[in-house]
Design a protein around this motif. Structure first.
Motif, PDB file in Angstrom:
ATOM      1  N   TYR A  92       3.613  10.677  -5.912  1.00 44.57           N
ATOM      2  CA  TYR A  92       2.629  10.174  -4.935  1.00 44.57           C
ATOM      3  C   TYR A  92       1.224  10.675  -5.229  1.00 44.57           C
ATOM      4  O   TYR A  92       0.240   9.945  -5.055  1.00 44.57           O
ATOM      5  CB  TYR A  92       3.060  10.617  -3.531  1.00 44.57           C
ATOM      6  N   ASN A  93       1.104  11.913  -5.685  1.00 43.18           N
ATOM      7  CA  ASN A  93      -0.224  12.510  -5.892  1.00 43.18           C
ATOM      8  C   ASN A  93      -0.767  12.335  -7.308  1.00 43.18           C
ATOM      9  O   ASN A  93      -1.875  12.784  -7.610  1.00 43.18           O
ATOM     10  CB  ASN A  93      -0.183  14.009  -5.558  1.00 43.18           C
ATOM     11  N   ASP A  94      -0.027  11.677  -8.194  1.00 46.70           N
ATOM     12  CA  ASP A  94      -0.514  11.452  -9.550  1.00 46.70           C
ATOM     13  C   ASP A  94      -1.734  10.528  -9.533  1.00 46.70           C
ATOM     14  O   ASP A  94      -1.815   9.610  -8.707  1.00 46.70           O
ATOM     15  CB  ASP A  94       0.576  10.813 -10.418  1.00 46.70           C
ATOM     16  N   PRO A  95      -2.678  10.739 -10.462  1.00 46.70           N
ATOM     17  CA  PRO A  95      -3.810   9.807 -10.559  1.00 46.70           C
ATOM     18  C   PRO A  95      -3.299   8.404 -10.882  1.00 46.70           C
ATOM     19  O   PRO A  95      -2.439   8.226 -11.741  1.00 46.70           O
ATOM     20  CB  PRO A  95      -4.644  10.374 -11.712  1.00 46.70           C
ATOM     21  N   ALA A  96      -3.828   7.408 -10.200  1.00 47.50           N
ATOM     22  CA  ALA A  96      -3.366   6.032 -10.409  1.00 47.50           C
ATOM     23  C   ALA A  96      -3.614   5.564 -11.837  1.00 47.50           C
ATOM     24  O   ALA A  96      -2.856   4.742 -12.362  1.00 47.50           O
ATOM     25  CB  ALA A  96      -4.054   5.092  -9.419  1.00 47.50           C
ATOM     26  N   ILE A  97      -4.650   6.093 -12.476  1.00 44.75           N
ATOM     27  CA  ILE A  97      -4.983   5.667 -13.830  1.00 44.75           C
ATOM     28  C   ILE A  97      -3.849   5.981 -14.813  1.00 44.75           C
ATOM     29  O   ILE A  97      -3.698   5.310 -15.839  1.00 44.75           O
ATOM     30  CB  ILE A  97      -6.310   6.332 -14.295  1.00 44.75           C
ATOM     31  N   THR A  98      -3.030   6.999 -14.483  1.00 41.27           N
ATOM     32  CA  THR A  98      -1.909   7.345 -15.365  1.00 41.27           C
ATOM     33  C   THR A  98      -0.792   6.305 -15.301  1.00 41.27           C
ATOM     34  O   THR A  98       0.125   6.333 -16.128  1.00 41.27           O
ATOM     35  CB  THR A  98      -1.332   8.728 -15.004  1.00 41.27           C
ATOM     36  N   THR A  99      -0.862   5.417 -14.331  1.00 42.32           N
ATOM     37  CA  THR A  99       0.178   4.383 -14.200  1.00 42.32           C
ATOM     38  C   THR A  99      -0.102   3.158 -15.072  1.00 42.32           C
ATOM     39  O   THR A  99       0.747   2.269 -15.152  1.00 42.32           O
ATOM     40  CB  THR A  99       0.315   3.913 -12.744  1.00 42.32           C
ATOM     41  N   THR A 138       9.757  -5.626 -13.525  1.00 38.02           N
ATOM     42  CA  THR A 138      10.282  -4.646 -12.577  1.00 38.02           C
ATOM     43  C   THR A 138       9.124  -4.085 -11.753  1.00 38.02           C
ATOM     44  O   THR A 138       8.221  -4.816 -11.391  1.00 38.02           O
ATOM     45  CB  THR A 138      11.036  -3.527 -13.315  1.00 38.02           C
ATOM     46  N   SER A 139       9.124  -2.795 -11.486  1.00 33.98           N
ATOM     47  CA  SER A 139       8.087  -2.192 -10.663  1.00 33.98           C
ATOM     48  C   SER A 139       8.024  -0.697 -10.931  1.00 33.98           C
ATOM     49  O   SER A 139       8.877  -0.150 -11.647  1.00 33.98           O
ATOM     50  CB  SER A 139       8.384  -2.454  -9.178  1.00 33.98           C
ATOM     51  N   ILE A 140       7.003  -0.053 -10.356  1.00 38.33           N
ATOM     52  CA  ILE A 140       6.830   1.392 -10.511  1.00 38.33           C
ATOM     53  C   ILE A 140       7.151   2.057  -9.173  1.00 38.33           C
ATOM     54  O   ILE A 140       6.464   1.808  -8.165  1.00 38.33           O
ATOM     55  CB  ILE A 140       5.395   1.735 -10.927  1.00 38.33           C
ATOM     56  N   GLY A 141       8.158   2.880  -9.149  1.00 37.39           N
ATOM     57  CA  GLY A 141       8.511   3.575  -7.929  1.00 37.39           C
ATOM     58  C   GLY A 141       7.610   4.777  -7.700  1.00 37.39           C
ATOM     59  O   GLY A 141       7.304   5.512  -8.631  1.00 37.39           O
ATOM     60  N   VAL A 142       7.178   4.961  -6.452  1.00 32.85           N
ATOM     61  CA  VAL A 142       6.369   6.131  -6.082  1.00 32.85           C
ATOM     62  C   VAL A 142       7.272   7.079  -5.321  1.00 32.85           C
ATOM     63  O   VAL A 142       7.832   6.733  -4.274  1.00 32.85           O
ATOM     64  CB  VAL A 142       5.155   5.715  -5.232  1.00 32.85           C
ATOM     65  N   LEU A 143       7.437   8.292  -5.868  1.00 34.14           N
ATOM     66  CA  LEU A 143       8.387   9.253  -5.321  1.00 34.14           C
ATOM     67  C   LEU A 143       7.682  10.469  -4.733  1.00 34.14           C
ATOM     68  O   LEU A 143       6.563  10.807  -5.126  1.00 34.14           O
ATOM     69  CB  LEU A 143       9.343   9.739  -6.425  1.00 34.14           C
ATOM     70  N   ASN A 144       8.369  11.126  -3.798  1.00 37.97           N
ATOM     71  CA  ASN A 144       7.878  12.418  -3.332  1.00 37.97           C
ATOM     72  C   ASN A 144       8.556  13.515  -4.153  1.00 37.97           C
ATOM     73  O   ASN A 144       9.309  13.240  -5.092  1.00 37.97           O
ATOM     74  CB  ASN A 144       8.118  12.589  -1.827  1.00 37.97           C
ATOM     75  N   LYS A 145       8.306  14.751  -3.817  1.00 37.48           N
ATOM     76  CA  LYS A 145       8.822  15.874  -4.623  1.00 37.48           C
ATOM     77  C   LYS A 145      10.339  15.986  -4.575  1.00 37.48           C
ATOM     78  O   LYS A 145      10.947  16.658  -5.414  1.00 37.48           O
ATOM     79  CB  LYS A 145       8.188  17.180  -4.157  1.00 37.48           C
ATOM     80  N   ASP A 146      10.981  15.324  -3.597  1.00 38.40           N
ATOM     81  CA  ASP A 146      12.437  15.373  -3.468  1.00 38.40           C
ATOM     82  C   ASP A 146      13.124  14.178  -4.131  1.00 38.40           C
ATOM     83  O   ASP A 146      14.306  13.933  -3.886  1.00 38.40           O
ATOM     84  CB  ASP A 146      12.830  15.421  -1.983  1.00 38.40           C
ATOM     85  N   ASN A 147      12.373  13.436  -4.956  1.00 43.80           N
ATOM     86  CA  ASN A 147      12.903  12.269  -5.660  1.00 43.80           C
ATOM     87  C   ASN A 147      13.298  11.146  -4.706  1.00 43.80           C
ATOM     88  O   ASN A 147      14.195  10.341  -4.994  1.00 43.80           O
ATOM     89  CB  ASN A 147      14.108  12.640  -6.538  1.00 43.80           C
ATOM     90  N   ARG A 148      12.627  11.096  -3.585  1.00 43.79           N
ATOM     91  CA  ARG A 148      12.884  10.017  -2.624  1.00 43.79           C
ATOM     92  C   ARG A 148      11.827   8.931  -2.779  1.00 43.79           C
ATOM     93  O   ARG A 148      10.646   9.222  -2.930  1.00 43.79           O
ATOM     94  CB  ARG A 148      12.889  10.556  -1.191  1.00 43.79           C
ATOM     95  N   LEU A 149      12.279   7.698  -2.721  1.00 43.62           N
ATOM     96  CA  LEU A 149      11.382   6.559  -2.887  1.00 43.62           C
ATOM     97  C   LEU A 149      10.571   6.359  -1.616  1.00 43.62           C
ATOM     98  O   LEU A 149      11.121   6.145  -0.538  1.00 43.62           O
ATOM     99  CB  LEU A 149      12.204   5.306  -3.197  1.00 43.62           C
ATOM    100  N   ILE A 150       9.245   6.412  -1.750  1.00 47.62           N
ATOM    101  CA  ILE A 150       8.396   6.225  -0.570  1.00 47.62           C
ATOM    102  C   ILE A 150       7.527   4.970  -0.690  1.00 47.62           C
ATOM    103  O   ILE A 150       6.784   4.646   0.236  1.00 47.62           O
ATOM    104  CB  ILE A 150       7.495   7.453  -0.336  1.00 47.62           C
ATOM    105  N   GLY A 151       7.647   4.273  -1.795  1.00 47.75           N
ATOM    106  CA  GLY A 151       6.877   3.047  -1.973  1.00 47.75           C
ATOM    107  C   GLY A 151       6.893   2.616  -3.426  1.00 47.75           C
ATOM    108  O   GLY A 151       7.666   3.141  -4.229  1.00 47.75           O
TER     109      GLY A 151
END
Length: 363
Positions: free
Chosen positions: A174-181, A193-206
């Motif tokens: 979630y906190n990674d710079p968007a440019i790295t995507t 496909t798509s890019i999953g945005v995860l929190n530190k617990d490996n849970r999909l948040i978006g």
């Protein structure tokens, strides 16, 4: 019965399909952007008029990734004057020409070999005015779903039992710079496909989805260059970016002296600008969004990732993907811990294996 079904001519899948909107190979990136906005379609095709062959396709995601290059961020208005072929994907086999009497099985084989779109001729009374339509993975899966009963019991099996959950996924924190995507965006567009945005617990948040980005405008390049992955999700939300996020992007562009991109942002986010100058038209329902412009509202642009569970049946996942107009679904546990992803390609492999197995049984 399934064998005869796979022999169906793909012209049956083309009924009611509109002719492709096309551009010549001499078109500019700006002309491609204009065509995308005027049509409201996700892609516009590029054609070689001499050979009457589709040489590629372009969508807003291609333009956004192109504008995110450092030099283009400095001079975006100059960048869009480039030839459209500078932006079109150079991956061979993404688009395949097939005759209208080709079989459904041939179409599936082309898709499994990497084709995203199949170009099919629409025969008219005039040879000079030959038109074409195209078929997508979604069209083929939708056609299979309409006759799902002949494939019983396959549709009732869980996606876990069928072993079609891809464990290798594209993800960011979630906190990674968007440019790295950026590399991941290009990869997800290629793989549909798509890019999953995860929190530190490996849970999909978006997610950051190319389907969502394709419904945005070119100014999203500025957001990718300046925001975090989490903020980018909010920026491309279906209701449009908040004024705070727009101002944050402008502030960071100013700090980096990216005046060209600032000018582009001002053109799009000026409350006094006309709706037609800053937003796209669409065949879908439109409505007012922030800054007084008219935005596109259809399933491609949304703020929540599409998820399913390992214990869901194949038919349930197919119905979900068709209904929400996506070519993938994230697979999560009950607590949203990410398991993997299911794609149309993996689903089509299951149906293709039936054709192969029954053909072998006849030998």
């Amino acid at each position: 019965m399934a064998i005869s079904f796979f022999a169906t001519e793909i012209s049956d899948l083309c009924l009611g399909k509109p002719p492709l909107r096309s551009l010549p190979t001499t078109a500019t990136v700006a002309e491609a952007v204009t065509s995308l906005k005027q049509s409201g379609e996700a892609y516009v095709t590029i054609w070689s008029n001499n050979d009457c062959i589709c040489v590629g396709k372009i969508c807003m995601v291609d333009v956004i990734v192109y504008l995110c290059k450092e030099d283009n961020l400095l001079s975006p208005l100059e960048a869009v004057r480039a030839n459209v072929l500078d932006v079109v994907s150079k991956v061979n086999g993404q688009i395949r020409h097939l005759e209208s009497n080709s079989s459904l099985l041939e179409a599936i084989d082309c898709i499994l070999e990497g084709a995203q779109n199949l170009i099919i001729p629409i025969y008219t009374n005039s040879i000079k005015n030959q038109q074409f339509c195209w078929l997508t993975q979604e069209d083929v899966v939708r056609y299979l779903l309409n006759s799902i009963g002949i494939f019983s019991p396959l549709p009732t099996y869980t996606i876990e039992a069928l072993d079609i959950i891809e464990k290798s996924t594209l993800t960011v924190n979630y906190n990674d710079p968007a440019i790295t995507t950026l590399p991941l965006i290009s990869c997800s567009l290629l793989d549909q496909t798509s890019i999953g945005v995860l929190n530190k617990d490996n849970r999909l948040i978006g997610e950051i989805s190319p389907f969502t980005l394709a419904c945005c405008d070119e100014t999203v390049a500025a957001a990718i260059a300046t925001l975090s992955a989490g903020d980018l999700m909010a920026y491309i939300d279906y209701s449009g970016p908040s004024d705070d996020l727009v101002n944050l992007v402008k502030t960071r562009l100013h700090e980096r002296n990216l005046t060209g991109m600032l000018d582009l942002m001002d053109e799009f986010y000026n409350p006094l600008s006309s709706p037609s100058s800053s937003c796209c038209s669409s065949d879908e329902e439109s409505g007012p969004t922030r800054n007084g412009c008219v935005g596109r509202f259809y399933p491609g642009r949304r703020f929540e990732a599409i998820v399913c569970h390992p214990w869901n049946s194949l038919i349930a996942v197919m119905v979900q993907m068709i209904a929400l107009r996506v070519s993938y679904a994230w697979v999560v546990q009950q607590d949203y811990t990410l398991v993997g992803i299911v794609t149309y390609a993996e689903i089509l492999k299951q149906f293709r294996s039936i054709a192969g197995a029954r053909n072998n049984s006849l030998i």
